[in-house]
Design a protein around this motif. Structure first.
Motif, PDB file in Angstrom:
ATOM      1  N   GLY A  14     -16.239  40.559 -11.685  1.00 40.69           N
ATOM      2  CA  GLY A  14     -15.293  40.649 -10.569  1.00 40.69           C
ATOM      3  C   GLY A  14     -14.665  42.036 -10.485  1.00 40.69           C
ATOM      4  O   GLY A  14     -14.449  42.694 -11.502  1.00 40.69           O
ATOM      5  N   GLN A  76     -24.540  42.149 -12.738  1.00 42.96           N
ATOM      6  CA  GLN A  76     -24.573  41.458 -11.443  1.00 42.96           C
ATOM      7  C   GLN A  76     -24.166  42.494 -10.396  1.00 42.96           C
ATOM      8  O   GLN A  76     -22.994  42.831 -10.264  1.00 42.96           O
ATOM      9  N   THR A  82     -19.671  32.796  -8.936  1.00 43.37           N
ATOM     10  CA  THR A  82     -19.709  32.535 -10.377  1.00 43.37           C
ATOM     11  C   THR A  82     -21.047  31.933 -10.821  1.00 43.37           C
ATOM     12  O   THR A  82     -21.523  32.224 -11.922  1.00 43.37           O
ATOM     13  N   GLY A 140      -9.777  25.774  -8.026  1.00 44.19           N
ATOM     14  CA  GLY A 140     -10.683  24.672  -7.714  1.00 44.19           C
ATOM     15  C   GLY A 140     -10.060  23.368  -8.202  1.00 44.19           C
ATOM     16  O   GLY A 140      -9.435  23.333  -9.256  1.00 44.19           O
ATOM     17  N   GLU A 155     -13.503  23.890  -4.175  1.00 44.63           N
ATOM     18  CA  GLU A 155     -12.709  25.119  -4.104  1.00 44.63           C
ATOM     19  C   GLU A 155     -11.612  24.948  -3.055  1.00 44.63           C
ATOM     20  O   GLU A 155     -11.806  24.253  -2.064  1.00 44.63           O
ATOM     21  N   ASN A 170      -9.600  23.182 -12.060  1.00 45.74           N
ATOM     22  CA  ASN A 170     -10.692  23.713 -12.870  1.00 45.74           C
ATOM     23  C   ASN A 170     -10.262  25.051 -13.456  1.00 45.74           C
ATOM     24  O   ASN A 170      -9.951  25.985 -12.715  1.00 45.74           O
TER      25      ASN A 170
HETATM   26  C1  UD1 Z   1     -13.114  30.198 -10.038  1.00 45.85           C
HETATM   27  C2  UD1 Z   1     -13.600  28.764  -9.867  1.00 45.85           C
HETATM   28  C3  UD1 Z   1     -12.391  27.861  -9.583  1.00 45.85           C
HETATM   29  C4  UD1 Z   1     -11.393  27.981 -10.716  1.00 45.85           C
HETATM   30  C5  UD1 Z   1     -11.000  29.448 -10.917  1.00 45.85           C
HETATM   31  C6  UD1 Z   1     -10.150  29.591 -12.132  1.00 45.85           C
HETATM   32  C7  UD1 Z   1     -15.820  28.918  -8.891  1.00 45.85           C
HETATM   33  C8  UD1 Z   1     -16.612  28.826  -7.657  1.00 45.85           C
HETATM   34  N1  UD1 Z   1     -14.500  28.724  -8.749  1.00 45.85           N
HETATM   35  O1  UD1 Z   1     -12.472  30.617  -8.868  1.00 45.85           O
HETATM   36  O2  UD1 Z   1     -12.815  26.503  -9.465  1.00 45.85           O
HETATM   37  O3  UD1 Z   1     -10.234  27.201 -10.413  1.00 45.85           O
HETATM   38  O4  UD1 Z   1     -12.175  30.261 -11.110  1.00 45.85           O
HETATM   39  O5  UD1 Z   1      -9.668  30.901 -12.208  1.00 45.85           O
HETATM   40  O6  UD1 Z   1     -16.346  29.116  -9.947  1.00 45.85           O
HETATM   41  N2  UD1 Z   1     -17.106  36.523 -11.397  1.00 45.85           N
HETATM   42  C9  UD1 Z   1     -18.282  37.216 -11.579  1.00 45.85           C
HETATM   43  N3  UD1 Z   1     -19.132  37.343 -10.535  1.00 45.85           N
HETATM   44  C10 UD1 Z   1     -18.883  36.790  -9.322  1.00 45.85           C
HETATM   45  C11 UD1 Z   1     -17.675  36.098  -9.148  1.00 45.85           C
HETATM   46  C12 UD1 Z   1     -16.811  35.971 -10.200  1.00 45.85           C
HETATM   47  O7  UD1 Z   1     -18.561  37.716 -12.665  1.00 45.85           O
HETATM   48  O8  UD1 Z   1     -19.726  36.952  -8.433  1.00 45.85           O
HETATM   49  C13 UD1 Z   1     -16.209  36.392 -12.532  1.00 45.85           C
HETATM   50  C14 UD1 Z   1     -14.880  37.112 -12.323  1.00 45.85           C
HETATM   51  O9  UD1 Z   1     -14.931  38.398 -12.895  1.00 45.85           O
HETATM   52  C15 UD1 Z   1     -13.915  36.212 -13.077  1.00 45.85           C
HETATM   53  C16 UD1 Z   1     -14.525  34.837 -12.960  1.00 45.85           C
HETATM   54  O10 UD1 Z   1     -15.874  35.030 -12.652  1.00 45.85           O
HETATM   55  O11 UD1 Z   1     -13.866  36.555 -14.446  1.00 45.85           O
HETATM   56  C17 UD1 Z   1     -13.858  33.981 -11.908  1.00 45.85           C
HETATM   57  O12 UD1 Z   1     -13.882  34.648 -10.672  1.00 45.85           O
HETATM   58  P1  UD1 Z   1     -12.661  34.552  -9.672  1.00 45.85           P
HETATM   59  O13 UD1 Z   1     -13.061  35.187  -8.412  1.00 45.85           O
HETATM   60  O14 UD1 Z   1     -11.413  34.964 -10.328  1.00 45.85           O
HETATM   61  O15 UD1 Z   1     -12.497  32.958  -9.527  1.00 45.85           O
HETATM   62  P2  UD1 Z   1     -12.671  32.086  -8.256  1.00 45.85           P
HETATM   63  O16 UD1 Z   1     -14.067  32.184  -7.746  1.00 45.85           O
HETATM   64  O17 UD1 Z   1     -11.562  32.337  -7.351  1.00 45.85           O
END
Ligand code: UD1
Ligand code: CA
Length: 457
Positions: A14, A76, A82, A140, A155, A170
């Motif tokens: 992210g 990525q 995610t 989520g 979500e 979540n």
């Molecule tokens: C995600 C969860 C949500 C949960 C929340 C908790 C999904 C779809 N949703 O939300 O249910 O309540 O986390 O914080 O999974 N990341 C990547 N690549 C991506 C997207 C994200 O590496 O393409 C990493 C980010 O760096 C971070 C983590 O995944 O460490 C979560 O991403 P973030 O965007 O904060 O969470 P949400 O998608 O909003």
């Protein structure tokens, strides 16, 4: 399950837009080191056979700076969700065992909490870490059927009003058997409000094939706090600092206020150490038994012997201090300072790259640099070692039992013999012999009847 079959994936691709920083999110310092290292350290205690971290485009510089040779980095390029992120890590893993998924920006997950998920997944279940929050906004939601069984994760942006009212959220942390994970990820779509491949959609996939879903809760309510902004970073920093303060208290250290100490490295303490408010410890700091640290001191990479007192407002860096010494207030010990037992360094004294032997005192307004000082020496107020000629540094050597008067300049390289006395106000530019008094001849005159000039009215 044997620990050999556990593998860990940490999501950290992210951008961290809300951090409002040029620095990517996960190298931001927390407790004195990059945020990502905290979750890696906790995960390592589970002895996983593989530790993969998913980083974003340009994250290679992050990876290089972090010095984690056991990590398999997966890139990525575009943040497509995610689920997509986890997919990037699959080629780095053995196609077997349990996969624990962690977030680089959720740094305080306890190893015990991780273990509870891994154990559940080892029994062929999809294990989710969930939490009941008073304010579940942005997270989520865990959707359950009438009998209380988990049916899916939705979500917030895809949720109905009724689903948004759900307070069980979540945390994002989960453990999944590899074979199932890879199958479900391959089936993910991105037909949702954000057009992303949601990892969370694997829950509905599991439910559809009646694969058991287990739910676990964290050991403490604040473990799962994530860092998305500087505000959240500051909050997690304080929690982490309080953890460290409590560990010190439990080990018998007295803290004037556990909310006003910052340990940004490794602090080890002997028995009966007392630390007053607003002290900062960086790098490796070791305090002996009965050490007291006054308010507002900063110590970086320092060892302090038993019974020594560091008085308020002192700054010590890369220095070692012997037993029963008295340092400060307002002392500055710079790198390469080595003080033996019973040494006194007083206010507004700076010491650099110098060794000072037992019972010697430099109590007021002095600079001792690139020097070797013997034992039982007294250095008077305002003494300066002139160690720098504009191009090179030179050493000053002071023998045992030397007395140096106030306001003396020692122009290095210079040696003062054992037992010598140096008169006040002397500029020592040649070696001073042992056992003798050395001074610059000066005269003092008084002009009788002299009048101070006065402004004309
Ligand atoms: C995600 C969860 C949500 C949960 C929340 C908790 C999904 C779809 N949703 O939300 O249910 O309540 O986390 O914080 O999974 N990341 C990547 N690549 C991506 C997207 C994200 O590496 O393409 C990493 C980010 O760096 C971070 C983590 O995944 O460490 C979560 O991403 P973030 O965007 O904060 O969470 P949400 O998608 O909003
Ligand atoms: Ca987040």
């Amino acid at each position: 399950m044997t620990t050999q079959s556990l593998q860990v994936v940490v999501l950290a691709a992210g951008q961290g837009k809300r951090m409002n920083s040029r620095l990517p999110k996960v190298p931001h310092p927390l407790g004195g080191r990059p945020m990502l290292l905290h979750i890696l350290e906790s995960a390592r205690r589970l002895a996983p056979s593989r530790l993969a971290v998913v980083i974003g485009h340009g994250g290679e510089t992050v990876a290089k700076r972090l010095e984690a040779p056991d990590v398999a980095w997966a890139v990525q390029d575009r943040q497509l969700g995610t689920g997509h992120a986890v997919m990037q890590a699959l080629p780095k893993l053995d196609p077997a065992g349990v996969i624990l998924i962690l977030y680089g920006d959720v740094p305080r997950i306890a190893t015990g909490t991780m273990r509870s998920l891994v154990d559940a997944a080892a029994e062929n279940q999809l294990a989710l870490l969930t939490q009941d929050l008073d304010d579940p906004r942005g997270m989520g939601r865990i959707v359950r059927d009438a009998s209380g069984r988990v049916t899916k994760i939705v979500e917030e942006r895809d949720a109905t009003e009724a689903e948004r009212a759900i307070r069980e959220i979540n945390t994002g942390i989960m453990a999944v058997p590899f074979a199932k994970l890879s199958t479900w990820l391959a089936g993910l779509g991105n037909d949702n409000a954000q057009g992303e491949y949601y990892l969370t959609d694997i829950v509905a996939a599991a439910v559809a094939e009646r694969f058991p879903v287990a739910v676990r809760q964290p050991q403490s309510s604040t473990e799962c706090l994530g860092v998305n902004s500087k505000r959240e970073l500051a909050r997690v920093e304080r929690l982490l600092q309080l953890d460290r303060a409590h560990a010190l208290l439990d080990a018998g250290v007295t803290l004037a206020d556990p909310a006003r100490i910052d340990v940004r490295g490794e602090l080890t303490c002997g028995k009966d150490v007392h630390i007053d408010v607003n002290c900062v410890f960086e790098g490796k700091v070791a305090l002996g038994e009965g050490v007291t640290i006054g308010a507002n001191c900063i110590l970086r990479d320092v060892t302090v012997g038993d019974g020594t007192e560091i008085r308020p407002f002192s700054l010590l860096e890369e220095a070692s201090v012997g037993a029963n010494a008295k340092i400060g207030p307002y002392a500055r010990l710079r790198p390469g300072t080595e003080l033996a037992e019973d040494v006194h360094i007083g206010n507004f004294v700076e010491v650099k790259a110098s060794a000072i032997a037992a019972r010697s005192k430099v109590n007021h307004l002095s600079y001792i640099g690139d020097s070797t000082v013997g034992q039982d020496v007294n250095v008077g107020a305002g003494t300066i070692t002139c160690n720098y000629d504009g191009a090179h540094k030179h050493r000053t050597v002071i023998g045992d039992r030397v007395h140096i008067g106030s306001d003396v300049q020692l122009v290095a390289p210079v040696t003062i013999g054992d037992g010598a006395d140096i008169g006040a106000g002397t500029t020592v530019f040649k070696d001073a012999p042992a056992g003798e008094l050395t001074l610059n001849p000066k005269s003092q005159v008084t002009k009788p009847g002299w009048k101070r000039p006065e402004k004309k009215k």
